[in-house]
Design a protein around this motif. Structure first.
Motif, PDB file in Angstrom:
ATOM      1  N   PRO A 207       0.237  21.516 -14.396  1.00 27.10           N
ATOM      2  CA  PRO A 207       1.153  20.551 -13.773  1.00 27.10           C
ATOM      3  C   PRO A 207       0.608  19.127 -13.871  1.00 27.10           C
ATOM      4  O   PRO A 207      -0.612  18.912 -13.928  1.00 27.10           O
ATOM      5  CB  PRO A 207       1.220  21.028 -12.317  1.00 27.10           C
ATOM      6  N   GLU A 208       1.537  18.167 -13.902  1.00 22.05           N
ATOM      7  CA  GLU A 208       1.178  16.748 -13.914  1.00 22.05           C
ATOM      8  C   GLU A 208       1.887  16.061 -12.758  1.00 22.05           C
ATOM      9  O   GLU A 208       2.993  16.445 -12.372  1.00 22.05           O
ATOM     10  CB  GLU A 208       1.565  16.102 -15.242  1.00 22.05           C
ATOM     11  N   LEU A 209       1.263  15.008 -12.216  1.00 21.20           N
ATOM     12  CA  LEU A 209       1.774  14.345 -11.012  1.00 21.20           C
ATOM     13  C   LEU A 209       1.654  12.842 -11.156  1.00 21.20           C
ATOM     14  O   LEU A 209       0.593  12.324 -11.543  1.00 21.20           O
ATOM     15  CB  LEU A 209       0.976  14.817  -9.784  1.00 21.20           C
ATOM     16  N   THR A 210       2.748  12.134 -10.857  1.00 22.43           N
ATOM     17  CA  THR A 210       2.738  10.676 -10.712  1.00 22.43           C
ATOM     18  C   THR A 210       3.037  10.363  -9.253  1.00 22.43           C
ATOM     19  O   THR A 210       4.074  10.779  -8.723  1.00 22.43           O
ATOM     20  CB  THR A 210       3.793  10.016 -11.617  1.00 22.43           C
ATOM     21  N   PHE A 211       2.133   9.631  -8.597  1.00 27.52           N
ATOM     22  CA  PHE A 211       2.225   9.387  -7.151  1.00 27.52           C
ATOM     23  C   PHE A 211       1.931   7.915  -6.910  1.00 27.52           C
ATOM     24  O   PHE A 211       0.872   7.411  -7.286  1.00 27.52           O
ATOM     25  CB  PHE A 211       1.197  10.276  -6.440  1.00 27.52           C
ATOM     26  N   SER A 212       2.900   7.188  -6.300  1.00 28.00           N
ATOM     27  CA  SER A 212       2.727   5.741  -6.143  1.00 28.00           C
ATOM     28  C   SER A 212       3.253   5.275  -4.796  1.00 28.00           C
ATOM     29  O   SER A 212       4.019   5.967  -4.115  1.00 28.00           O
ATOM     30  CB  SER A 212       3.447   4.995  -7.271  1.00 28.00           C
ATOM     31  N   GLY A 213       2.836   4.080  -4.416  1.00 28.51           N
ATOM     32  CA  GLY A 213       3.234   3.439  -3.168  1.00 28.51           C
ATOM     33  C   GLY A 213       2.551   2.082  -3.075  1.00 28.51           C
ATOM     34  O   GLY A 213       1.731   1.711  -3.927  1.00 28.51           O
ATOM     35  N   PRO A 214       2.850   1.291  -2.042  1.00 28.14           N
ATOM     36  CA  PRO A 214       2.246  -0.040  -1.915  1.00 28.14           C
ATOM     37  C   PRO A 214       0.759   0.063  -1.625  1.00 28.14           C
ATOM     38  O   PRO A 214       0.295   0.988  -0.971  1.00 28.14           O
ATOM     39  CB  PRO A 214       3.003  -0.655  -0.745  1.00 28.14           C
ATOM     40  N   ALA A 215       0.018  -0.939  -2.125  1.00 28.52           N
ATOM     41  CA  ALA A 215      -1.417  -0.969  -1.847  1.00 28.52           C
ATOM     42  C   ALA A 215      -1.686  -1.347  -0.401  1.00 28.52           C
ATOM     43  O   ALA A 215      -2.683  -0.916   0.183  1.00 28.52           O
ATOM     44  CB  ALA A 215      -2.121  -1.943  -2.787  1.00 28.52           C
ATOM     45  N   SER A 216      -0.762  -2.164   0.207  1.00 26.39           N
ATOM     46  CA  SER A 216      -0.983  -2.573   1.595  1.00 26.39           C
ATOM     47  C   SER A 216       0.354  -2.889   2.254  1.00 26.39           C
ATOM     48  O   SER A 216       1.343  -3.206   1.583  1.00 26.39           O
ATOM     49  CB  SER A 216      -1.904  -3.796   1.654  1.00 26.39           C
ATOM     50  N   VAL A 217       0.365  -2.793   3.574  1.00 24.77           N
ATOM     51  CA  VAL A 217       1.511  -3.193   4.387  1.00 24.77           C
ATOM     52  C   VAL A 217       0.979  -3.880   5.637  1.00 24.77           C
ATOM     53  O   VAL A 217      -0.193  -3.718   6.019  1.00 24.77           O
ATOM     54  CB  VAL A 217       2.379  -1.980   4.792  1.00 24.77           C
ATOM     55  N   THR A 218       1.857  -4.640   6.289  1.00 24.00           N
ATOM     56  CA  THR A 218       1.494  -5.282   7.550  1.00 24.00           C
ATOM     57  C   THR A 218       1.502  -4.237   8.661  1.00 24.00           C
ATOM     58  O   THR A 218       2.267  -3.275   8.633  1.00 24.00           O
ATOM     59  CB  THR A 218       2.486  -6.408   7.887  1.00 24.00           C
ATOM     60  N   ALA A 219       0.628  -4.416   9.612  1.00 19.44           N
ATOM     61  CA  ALA A 219       0.532  -3.480  10.735  1.00 19.44           C
ATOM     62  C   ALA A 219       1.899  -3.217  11.341  1.00 19.44           C
ATOM     63  O   ALA A 219       2.732  -4.122  11.452  1.00 19.44           O
ATOM     64  CB  ALA A 219      -0.422  -4.010  11.792  1.00 19.44           C
ATOM     65  N   ASN A 220       2.116  -1.933  11.716  1.00 18.67           N
ATOM     66  CA  ASN A 220       3.363  -1.462  12.318  1.00 18.67           C
ATOM     67  C   ASN A 220       4.535  -1.466  11.348  1.00 18.67           C
ATOM     68  O   ASN A 220       5.689  -1.407  11.764  1.00 18.67           O
ATOM     69  CB  ASN A 220       3.707  -2.264  13.575  1.00 18.67           C
ATOM     70  N   SER A 221       4.221  -1.526  10.039  1.00 18.88           N
ATOM     71  CA  SER A 221       5.258  -1.387   9.008  1.00 18.88           C
ATOM     72  C   SER A 221       5.064  -0.037   8.312  1.00 18.88           C
ATOM     73  O   SER A 221       3.985   0.549   8.338  1.00 18.88           O
ATOM     74  CB  SER A 221       5.158  -2.526   7.987  1.00 18.88           C
ATOM     75  N   SER A 222       6.120   0.470   7.671  1.00 19.07           N
ATOM     76  CA  SER A 222       6.046   1.720   6.928  1.00 19.07           C
ATOM     77  C   SER A 222       5.800   1.443   5.448  1.00 19.07           C
ATOM     78  O   SER A 222       5.961   0.308   4.986  1.00 19.07           O
ATOM     79  CB  SER A 222       7.334   2.521   7.106  1.00 19.07           C
ATOM     80  N   ALA A 223       5.401   2.491   4.728  1.00 16.92           N
ATOM     81  CA  ALA A 223       5.180   2.395   3.284  1.00 16.92           C
ATOM     82  C   ALA A 223       6.108   3.366   2.575  1.00 16.92           C
ATOM     83  O   ALA A 223       6.295   4.501   3.020  1.00 16.92           O
ATOM     84  CB  ALA A 223       3.729   2.708   2.946  1.00 16.92           C
TER      85      ALA A 223
ATOM     86  N   LEU B  82      -3.376   8.509  -2.434  1.00 15.98           N
ATOM     87  CA  LEU B  82      -3.033   7.084  -2.392  1.00 15.98           C
ATOM     88  C   LEU B  82      -3.440   6.547  -1.029  1.00 15.98           C
ATOM     89  O   LEU B  82      -3.065   7.111   0.009  1.00 15.98           O
ATOM     90  CB  LEU B  82      -1.521   6.908  -2.612  1.00 15.98           C
ATOM     91  N   THR B  83      -4.215   5.467  -1.017  1.00 13.86           N
ATOM     92  CA  THR B  83      -4.627   4.835   0.242  1.00 13.86           C
ATOM     93  C   THR B  83      -3.861   3.532   0.442  1.00 13.86           C
ATOM     94  O   THR B  83      -3.867   2.651  -0.433  1.00 13.86           O
ATOM     95  CB  THR B  83      -6.133   4.570   0.250  1.00 13.86           C
ATOM     96  N   VAL B  84      -3.177   3.415   1.592  1.00 14.31           N
ATOM     97  CA  VAL B  84      -2.418   2.210   1.941  1.00 14.31           C
ATOM     98  C   VAL B  84      -3.232   1.429   2.970  1.00 14.31           C
ATOM     99  O   VAL B  84      -3.556   1.947   4.051  1.00 14.31           O
ATOM    100  CB  VAL B  84      -1.029   2.567   2.506  1.00 14.31           C
ATOM    101  N   THR B  85      -3.569   0.189   2.606  1.00 21.45           N
ATOM    102  CA  THR B  85      -4.341  -0.675   3.510  1.00 21.45           C
ATOM    103  C   THR B  85      -3.390  -1.389   4.472  1.00 21.45           C
ATOM    104  O   THR B  85      -2.346  -1.903   4.062  1.00 21.45           O
ATOM    105  CB  THR B  85      -5.140  -1.707   2.711  1.00 21.45           C
ATOM    106  N   VAL B  86      -3.732  -1.428   5.738  1.00 15.80           N
ATOM    107  CA  VAL B  86      -2.911  -2.096   6.762  1.00 15.80           C
ATOM    108  C   VAL B  86      -3.535  -3.448   7.089  1.00 15.80           C
ATOM    109  O   VAL B  86      -4.714  -3.530   7.468  1.00 15.80           O
ATOM    110  CB  VAL B  86      -2.812  -1.236   8.029  1.00 15.80           C
ATOM    111  N   THR B  87      -2.750  -4.541   6.897  1.00 15.25           N
ATOM    112  CA  THR B  87      -3.213  -5.894   7.226  1.00 15.25           C
ATOM    113  C   THR B  87      -2.666  -6.281   8.595  1.00 15.25           C
ATOM    114  O   THR B  87      -1.486  -6.101   8.887  1.00 15.25           O
ATOM    115  CB  THR B  87      -2.753  -6.904   6.168  1.00 15.25           C
ATOM    116  N   GLN B  88      -3.518  -6.857   9.460  1.00 17.31           N
ATOM    117  CA  GLN B  88      -3.121  -7.225  10.812  1.00 17.31           C
ATOM    118  C   GLN B  88      -2.513  -8.632  10.824  1.00 17.31           C
ATOM    119  O   GLN B  88      -3.016  -9.541  10.164  1.00 17.31           O
ATOM    120  CB  GLN B  88      -4.328  -7.183  11.748  1.00 17.31           C
ATOM    121  N   PRO B  89      -1.429  -8.919  11.602  1.00 15.71           N
ATOM    122  CA  PRO B  89      -0.839 -10.281  11.692  1.00 15.71           C
ATOM    123  C   PRO B  89      -1.799 -11.202  12.442  1.00 15.71           C
ATOM    124  O   PRO B  89      -2.643 -10.754  13.217  1.00 15.71           O
ATOM    125  CB  PRO B  89       0.443 -10.041  12.487  1.00 15.71           C
ATOM    126  N   PRO B  90      -1.692 -12.578  12.213  1.00 17.84           N
ATOM    127  CA  PRO B  90      -2.578 -13.532  12.915  1.00 17.84           C
ATOM    128  C   PRO B  90      -2.418 -13.365  14.433  1.00 17.84           C
ATOM    129  O   PRO B  90      -1.339 -13.092  14.943  1.00 17.84           O
ATOM    130  CB  PRO B  90      -2.101 -14.898  12.442  1.00 17.84           C
TER     131      PRO B  90
END
Length: 715
Positions: A524-540, A594-602
């Motif tokens: 089997p082969e797999l392609t898996f993608s998503g955003p590298a980062s999102v703002t805190a309390n946001s979904s990916a 896939l690791t999604v990094t969460v960035t915190q707002p100011p």
């Protein structure tokens, strides 16, 4: 229970004045769709058979993951048959392992036949419990972790074990292992096996790593009345060196060992008591050809006749006879040909009866007297062809009529089935001479690949000597020349090919099984993608796609089964999160993370709309409010924050226009080159009651109106 084919047969038996009707059924089954089930149709149907029934297995693999046990009871008048379909060779197996676990099959009952099967794997291949009158014929037992066929769990009586091939035993690699071909009775007695006929079996390549050994056929203490006849046994010397035939004796009747071909054994025949050893051809043992001795738990040597055997080749000792004071020992009419080594050794010879033994080789404890022991002439002067294991006697052989007719128990037929006695006296050795030599038996070499890839063909080659024609069966059919090469059709499953060649001297048959190796399915082969980062309390948003996969499982930041293709929003994320997707297909498993990094707002800790960092930058504290205007330019702090101007400087760019004016005019309060357009104020009418030109205070209302007018114009 599935009944694919049912044929009812009515048999009418008349007993005295009564008439009984017996109904027999024929059942045909096919291999299961899924292997290793613990609810096996073969086992279930075998256990349900009634007297007179017949169970037929079509070709294929019958695999059972759990223990397999059948209890089958026919009657003397209505025996039960379990057999392979015509031309088929079904494989009865279980999951392979290097550590002994369950036996392949355990059998109990009476009056039934098992025919034409292949039994692979298991601790023991076939284990008989208490049973009687069972025929086990034309089968194969191979690749067992310990012994191949055992009868040591209850008394067994009157079985027929014939025309079977037994090989590749004792394969366990976890701990020590035994590898006997056929094992009857218990070591110290009990579970005796009596009156069995073990004939025309081919037993070879047996392995052991323990002192339990790898005997070809072993009959334990107390088991008697068994006949071991016409078997070919060789190579019982892998790992350990044990006898091809080992008999303890001390049963109610003697065991008979006759007409066997035994070679490359640890010892060909080891016997303690109560045995008749006759008409055997024994070649090239690594220890002794025939060995007579005490073996615990048998208490003593007694009642042994060794007559008309041919022992030839590179044995260290042809006959090692540790007789002691044993009663009733006869050694007569044997051809002991061990040139370059020892023909006879041992002790207690004065208590035994010796007669007409022809010897070549050294003697220990006895001497040539031309009565008990006769000096033999060279083998080439006596035997047809020792290189081809043809020990029939030449016309001028000195062994003809050289035996003693008074020797007991020499049997009615010789090794090849020729009647004894053809001349004035019985001949010495395993063969009786005939004035017309029977035509030589045909010999066949049949070869092909052990395995091929699925949908590939196999090339079969064969050559027969002393044959006039050959016939193919199994995976190929029809007449064949006595030699040739043939490519099979494309194979999709394991297939057995049999070739039978016939000549004036009889027939010879060889079978070859070609295993089919199935091409492994695509991975089997797999392609898996998503955003590298999102703002805190946001979904990916996660997206994936697979090929050659049948299912997927989520783990890490999400859980559970997933379709093989899809898109999914995660929950609101508050910290860095890893999402793993594992997808599986027939060709294996693939996984991606896939690791999604969460960035915190100011930070705005006092919730005044002003970032803490901005307040610290301009005021060094968090005391300001969004509505404040510390520089008095009419722009509140929130406006200053939004415009990027200095809240402590009314003219941030120093161009002479305050920040409020520039914001209102649309110019850039942070760029000194961007200025608001000047506006000419209107001429105001003279004020009533205006003071004289000499001056006086201005009316405050006039000043305020003038300012507001200017502001409106600037807007």
């Amino acid at each position: 229970m599935r009944k694919l084919t049912i044929i009812k047969v009515l048999g009418v038996l008349s007993i005295m004045a009564w008439v009984s009707v017996t109904t027999a059924e024929i059942f045909t089954i096919s291999p299961p769709a899924s292997l290793d089930s613990c609810d096996e149709e073969f086992e279930n149907m075998a256990n349900a058979l009634q007297p007179g029934d017949e169970l037929i297995l079509t070709d294929g693999v019958y695999s059972q993951g759990c223990a397999r046990s059948i209890v089958v009871n026919g009657t003397v008048d209505n025996p039960i048959i379990i057999r392979a379909a015509d031309g088929a060779s079904p494989l009865i197996t279980r999951p392979n392992s290097t550590s002994p676990s369950s036996n392949n099959i355990e059998i109990s009952g009476s009056y039934f036949t098992i025919r034409g099967m292949r039994f692979q794997y298991g601790s023991s291949g076939v284990r008989f419990f208490a049973s009687n009158n069972i025929t086990f014929e034309d089968n194969k037992i191979f690749d067992t972790l310990n012994n191949a066929l055992t009868m040591n769990s209850g008394v067994t009586d009157s079985h027929i074990i014939r025309n079977n091939e037994i090989y590749n035993t004792g394969l366990a690699t976890s701990g020590e292992t035994e590898g006997e071909g056929i094992y009857i009775g218990k070591h110290s007695g009990g579970s005796e096996g009596t009156n069995h006929l073990i004939e025309n079996n081919y037993i070879h390549d047996l392995r052991a790593t323990s002192s339990g050994g790898n005997d070809g056929i072993e009959i334990k203490f107390g088991s008697g009345g068994n006949t071991i006849r016409g078997n070919v046994i060789h190579d019982t010397n892998i790992g350990q060196q044990f006898p091809c035939v080992f008999v303890y004796g001390h049963g109610a009747e003697p065991n008979i060992i006759e007409n066997n071909l035994l070679y490359n054994c640890g010892e060909a025949i080891l016997v303690t008591a109560d045995a008749i050893i006759r008409n055997n051809v024994i070649l090239n043992s690594s220890i002794n050809g025939i060995h007579l001795r005490v073996q615990s738990p048998a208490p003593n040597v007694q009642n042994v006749t060794i007559v008309n055997n041919t022992v030839y080749g590179s044995h260290p000792v042809c006959a090692q006879l540790r007789i002691g004071s044993a009663p009733n020992i006869t050694v007569a009419n044997n051809a002991f040909y061990c040139e370059g080594s020892t023909a006879i050794a041992g002790n207690g010879f004065a208590n035994a009866t010796f007669a007409n033994n022809v010897v070549r080789g050294a003697l220990s404890g006895v001497s040539i007297d031309n009565l008990q022991f006769i000096q033999g002439t060279p083998a080439a002067d006596n035997f047809v062809n020792v290189l081809l294991q043809d020990f029939r006697l030449l016309e001028n052989s000195a062994l003809i009529d050289a035996g003693s007719n008074s020797t007991p128990d020499f049997g009615q037929e010789d090794f090849a089935g020729t009647a004894r006695i053809s001349g004035s006296a019985i001949d010495v050795g395993a063969h009786e001479y005939s004035s017309t030599l029977s035509p030589p038996a045909p010999e066949l070499t049949f070869a092909g690949p052990a395995s091929v890839d699925a949908n590939s063909s196999a090339t079969l080659t064969w050559e027969a000597t002393n044959a006039t024609g050959c016939t193919a069966s199994g995976g190929w059919l029809g007449s064949r020349a006595v030699s040739g090469t043939e490519t099979t059709a494309a194979l999709t499953a394991d297939t057995s090919f049999t070739l039978t060649c016939t000549g004036d001297g009889g027939s010879v048959s060889e079978s070859l099984t070609v295993s089919v190796t199935q091409s492994p399915p695509d991975a089997p082969e797999l392609t898996f993608s998503g955003p590298a980062s999102v703002t805190a309390n946001s979904s990916a948003m996660l997206t994936w796609n697979t090929t050659n996969a049948s299912s997927c499982t989520a783990s890490g930041g999400w859980q559970g089964s997933r379709a093989v293709t899809g898109t999914q929003d995660t929950t609101a994320l508050t910290a860095d999160t890893s999402f793993t997707l594992t997808c599986t297909g027939a060709g294996g498993t693939v996984s991606d993370t896939l690791t999604v990094t969460v960035t915190q707002p100011p930070a705005d800790s006092d919730a005044d709309g002003l970032l803490d960092s901005w307040e610290q930058q301009y005021f060094s504290n968090l005391d300001q409010q969004g509505t404040g205007d510390p520089d008095g330019d009419l722009l509140q702090n929130l406006d200053e924050f939004g415009a990027g101007t200095d809240p402590t400087n009314a003219d941030s760019d120093g161009d002479g226009s305050n920040d409020f004016e520039e914001v209102q005019a649309g110019s850039d309060p942070n760029d000194s080159n961007s200025k608001p357009t000047p506006v000419t104020p209107p001429v105001e009418p003279p004020a009533q009651n205006a003071p004289s030109s000499g001056g006086g205070p201005l009316n405050p209302l006039i000043i305020l109106a003038t300012m507001m007018y200017g502001i409106r114009r600037r807007r």
